[in-house]
Write a protein that holds these residues in place. Sequence first.
Motif, PDB file in Angstrom:
ATOM      1  N   GLN A 179     -70.538  50.745  69.547  1.00 50.08           N
ATOM      2  CA  GLN A 179     -70.692  50.381  68.053  1.00 50.08           C
ATOM      3  C   GLN A 179     -69.350  49.867  67.321  1.00 50.08           C
ATOM      4  O   GLN A 179     -68.961  50.940  66.290  1.00 50.08           O
ATOM      5  CB  GLN A 179     -71.384  51.519  67.101  1.00 50.08           C
ATOM      6  CG  GLN A 179     -72.827  51.591  67.843  1.00 50.08           C
ATOM      7  CD  GLN A 179     -73.530  52.947  67.338  1.00 50.08           C
ATOM      8  OE1 GLN A 179     -72.930  53.840  66.585  1.00 50.08           O
ATOM      9  NE2 GLN A 179     -74.671  53.229  67.437  1.00 50.08           N
ATOM     10  N   PHE A 180     -68.566  48.964  67.782  1.00 52.22           N
ATOM     11  CA  PHE A 180     -67.344  48.855  67.336  1.00 52.22           C
ATOM     12  C   PHE A 180     -67.209  48.297  66.013  1.00 52.22           C
ATOM     13  O   PHE A 180     -66.442  48.914  65.305  1.00 52.22           O
ATOM     14  CB  PHE A 180     -66.875  47.589  68.338  1.00 52.22           C
ATOM     15  CG  PHE A 180     -66.838  47.905  69.714  1.00 52.22           C
ATOM     16  CD1 PHE A 180     -65.992  49.034  70.302  1.00 52.22           C
ATOM     17  CD2 PHE A 180     -67.472  47.295  70.653  1.00 52.22           C
ATOM     18  CE1 PHE A 180     -65.947  49.390  71.409  1.00 52.22           C
ATOM     19  CE2 PHE A 180     -67.583  47.726  71.857  1.00 52.22           C
ATOM     20  CZ  PHE A 180     -66.875  48.943  72.321  1.00 52.22           C
ATOM     21  N   GLN A 181     -68.152  47.678  65.329  1.00 53.11           N
ATOM     22  CA  GLN A 181     -67.960  47.424  63.900  1.00 53.11           C
ATOM     23  C   GLN A 181     -68.134  48.402  62.978  1.00 53.11           C
ATOM     24  O   GLN A 181     -67.364  48.715  62.064  1.00 53.11           O
ATOM     25  CB  GLN A 181     -68.912  46.091  63.481  1.00 53.11           C
ATOM     26  CG  GLN A 181     -68.749  45.767  61.971  1.00 53.11           C
ATOM     27  CD  GLN A 181     -67.611  45.181  61.719  1.00 53.11           C
ATOM     28  OE1 GLN A 181     -66.986  44.475  62.302  1.00 53.11           O
ATOM     29  NE2 GLN A 181     -66.816  45.755  60.728  1.00 53.11           N
TER      30      GLN A 181
ATOM     31  N   ASP B 247     -65.236  50.315  60.570  1.00 51.50           N
ATOM     32  CA  ASP B 247     -65.654  50.636  59.063  1.00 51.50           C
ATOM     33  C   ASP B 247     -65.118  52.083  58.814  1.00 51.50           C
ATOM     34  O   ASP B 247     -64.450  52.493  57.972  1.00 51.50           O
ATOM     35  CB  ASP B 247     -67.068  50.539  58.887  1.00 51.50           C
ATOM     36  CG  ASP B 247     -67.375  49.167  58.742  1.00 51.50           C
ATOM     37  OD1 ASP B 247     -66.697  48.321  58.693  1.00 51.50           O
ATOM     38  OD2 ASP B 247     -68.647  48.955  58.847  1.00 51.50           O
ATOM     39  N   LYS B 248     -65.394  53.140  59.794  1.00 55.65           N
ATOM     40  CA  LYS B 248     -64.990  54.638  59.705  1.00 55.65           C
ATOM     41  C   LYS B 248     -63.480  54.659  59.862  1.00 55.65           C
ATOM     42  O   LYS B 248     -62.905  55.237  58.933  1.00 55.65           O
ATOM     43  CB  LYS B 248     -65.546  55.103  61.007  1.00 55.65           C
ATOM     44  CG  LYS B 248     -67.134  55.363  60.883  1.00 55.65           C
ATOM     45  CD  LYS B 248     -67.533  56.311  59.679  1.00 55.65           C
ATOM     46  CE  LYS B 248     -69.171  56.160  59.657  1.00 55.65           C
ATOM     47  NZ  LYS B 248     -69.496  56.990  58.416  1.00 55.65           N
ATOM     48  N   TYR B 249     -62.664  53.730  60.498  1.00 54.08           N
ATOM     49  CA  TYR B 249     -61.421  53.907  60.739  1.00 54.08           C
ATOM     50  C   TYR B 249     -60.820  53.259  59.310  1.00 54.08           C
ATOM     51  O   TYR B 249     -59.661  53.805  58.973  1.00 54.08           O
ATOM     52  CB  TYR B 249     -60.797  53.202  61.825  1.00 54.08           C
ATOM     53  CG  TYR B 249     -61.149  53.844  63.247  1.00 54.08           C
ATOM     54  CD1 TYR B 249     -61.207  55.266  63.320  1.00 54.08           C
ATOM     55  CD2 TYR B 249     -61.537  53.010  64.313  1.00 54.08           C
ATOM     56  CE1 TYR B 249     -61.478  55.792  64.697  1.00 54.08           C
ATOM     57  CE2 TYR B 249     -61.724  53.634  65.636  1.00 54.08           C
ATOM     58  CZ  TYR B 249     -61.838  55.073  65.803  1.00 54.08           C
ATOM     59  OH  TYR B 249     -62.164  55.692  67.102  1.00 54.08           O
TER      60      TYR B 249
ATOM     61  N   LEU C  71     -64.439  61.365  59.496  1.00 48.19           N
ATOM     62  CA  LEU C  71     -64.586  59.944  59.566  1.00 48.19           C
ATOM     63  C   LEU C  71     -64.018  59.395  60.734  1.00 48.19           C
ATOM     64  O   LEU C  71     -64.479  58.537  61.513  1.00 48.19           O
ATOM     65  CB  LEU C  71     -63.891  59.169  58.341  1.00 48.19           C
ATOM     66  CG  LEU C  71     -64.584  59.380  56.942  1.00 48.19           C
ATOM     67  CD1 LEU C  71     -63.385  58.787  55.838  1.00 48.19           C
ATOM     68  CD2 LEU C  71     -65.850  58.410  57.019  1.00 48.19           C
ATOM     69  N   LYS C  72     -62.673  60.136  61.308  1.00 52.65           N
ATOM     70  CA  LYS C  72     -62.208  59.758  62.440  1.00 52.65           C
ATOM     71  C   LYS C  72     -63.162  60.025  63.655  1.00 52.65           C
ATOM     72  O   LYS C  72     -63.352  59.260  64.630  1.00 52.65           O
ATOM     73  CB  LYS C  72     -61.029  60.666  62.796  1.00 52.65           C
ATOM     74  CG  LYS C  72     -59.960  60.157  63.953  1.00 52.65           C
ATOM     75  CD  LYS C  72     -58.893  61.090  64.079  1.00 52.65           C
ATOM     76  CE  LYS C  72     -58.268  60.745  65.346  1.00 52.65           C
ATOM     77  NZ  LYS C  72     -56.818  61.409  65.400  1.00 52.65           N
ATOM     78  N   GLN C  73     -63.781  61.554  63.637  1.00 53.14           N
ATOM     79  CA  GLN C  73     -64.742  61.904  64.917  1.00 53.14           C
ATOM     80  C   GLN C  73     -65.977  60.657  64.855  1.00 53.14           C
ATOM     81  O   GLN C  73     -66.295  60.284  65.956  1.00 53.14           O
ATOM     82  CB  GLN C  73     -65.016  63.076  64.566  1.00 53.14           C
ATOM     83  CG  GLN C  73     -65.898  63.740  65.583  1.00 53.14           C
ATOM     84  CD  GLN C  73     -65.292  63.491  67.114  1.00 53.14           C
ATOM     85  OE1 GLN C  73     -64.214  64.202  67.167  1.00 53.14           O
ATOM     86  NE2 GLN C  73     -65.958  62.984  67.906  1.00 53.14           N
ATOM     87  N   GLU C  74     -66.319  60.351  63.802  1.00 56.58           N
ATOM     88  CA  GLU C  74     -67.390  59.477  63.606  1.00 56.58           C
ATOM     89  C   GLU C  74     -67.159  58.015  64.123  1.00 56.58           C
ATOM     90  O   GLU C  74     -67.691  57.488  64.654  1.00 56.58           O
ATOM     91  CB  GLU C  74     -67.909  59.338  62.087  1.00 56.58           C
ATOM     92  CG  GLU C  74     -68.867  60.725  61.689  1.00 56.58           C
ATOM     93  CD  GLU C  74     -69.222  60.427  60.090  1.00 56.58           C
ATOM     94  OE1 GLU C  74     -69.893  61.169  59.429  1.00 56.58           O
ATOM     95  OE2 GLU C  74     -68.729  59.580  59.409  1.00 56.58           O
ATOM     96  N   GLY C  75     -65.785  57.826  63.682  1.00 57.22           N
ATOM     97  CA  GLY C  75     -65.291  56.325  64.318  1.00 57.22           C
ATOM     98  C   GLY C  75     -65.016  56.649  65.862  1.00 57.22           C
ATOM     99  O   GLY C  75     -65.346  55.688  66.501  1.00 57.22           O
TER     100      GLY C  75
END
Length: 405
Positions: A285-287, A291-293, A273-277
């Motif tokens: 893609q800040f929103q 969500d990922k963070y 999830l952190k890497q995806e964020g």
Amino acid sequence: MSVCVCGLRAAMGNSQKKAPGHGEGGGPHSQPGTPGYKRSHGNNTANSKEVQGKSPAVNGTLPADKSQDEPQGSGPAHSGTAGASCNLDAPCGALLPPLARLKNEGNMLFKNGQFGDALEKYTQAIDRCIEAGIDSPEDLCILYSNRAACYLKDGSSADCIQDCTRALELRPFSLKPLLRRAMAYETLERYSKAYADYKTVLQIDTSVQAAHDSVHRITKMLIEQDGPDWREKLPEIPKVPLSAQQHYKDEAERAARAEQEKARKAEARFTLLKQEGNDAAKNGQFQGAVDKYSECLAIKPNECAIYTNRALCYLKLEGFAEAKQDCDSALQIEPNNKKAFYRRALAHKGLKDYLSASTDLQEVLQLDLNVQEAEQELETVTSLLRESLLAHSQGEVSLPTRDKN
């Protein structure tokens, strides 16, 4: 009408005190077996475009001594910023899904310190098990033991003893009911019975330090109370069969392996999830990154880098209040985190609280004089503060009130 420069400098100089955000958390933990237990500066940059990278590896080993206060059969924990929670739909032994949910809800409430509410959930689960004629001594034993823990926390020692006794009828020589009953006996000053239960606990697991400490303490009390012949007045201490001792060891080993596997999966999920964020943030893609963070923080709520990363995304989305809140959280974890100070300064600037922004920028420069972005922002904020003071002195606008939180 000109603004007095010395007054401006004084206003900014006074702002060099530590800004809010250096909180202290936690409190003393209750000790089982006690009656009534009711300046590292990091990277040399605060670049607002940088997403903080790798997180330290998590030690996969379990603590040597898990708290006996913890409810039995807890599901995988997913602690979030609002408090501990658990997977409410996780299966629990032979319990039907609605009963398993009641138990999981009780576990969650207990972990959050809501002992009365947890007690109600366990009671509902027990009653419905009995009504449904469910034949699962192990599951019922755990429910009675967990409810006993609630009674013990609420000071209802007699009810705790009754539930522990019922649990031990269902599963003789179960460690947690024995230990909780011993604590309740000791609270009621029924020292002989407490002594017998603590000694039985130590036959099952010699590593329970709370039982060792309590035996030592109670022995002194019994000698004072009954004299040199105190042992003759003790109730019979049962001999724990080797099969029960081995069963406990096997069970403990299985639980340890299961916890390690949960921790491994949670760490893998967190890393993904952190890497995806990070990838989403780099792609603008800040929103999506927020969500990922946020999912990361549901797994590991004390990761400073995730708060500062999410704060950056909120800044890009002009969610200045949210960015400030995340920086506050980061500074509670790492009081000298430059990125948190810098990004909170940007959030204050967005909220037009220029005095607080200057305070945080000066904090950054106190930690590291080489952060050029902070120097440049401080010049900008100083100019904005001067303009704000000038406008205020002319009665055009009200100077923003500094956030005291």
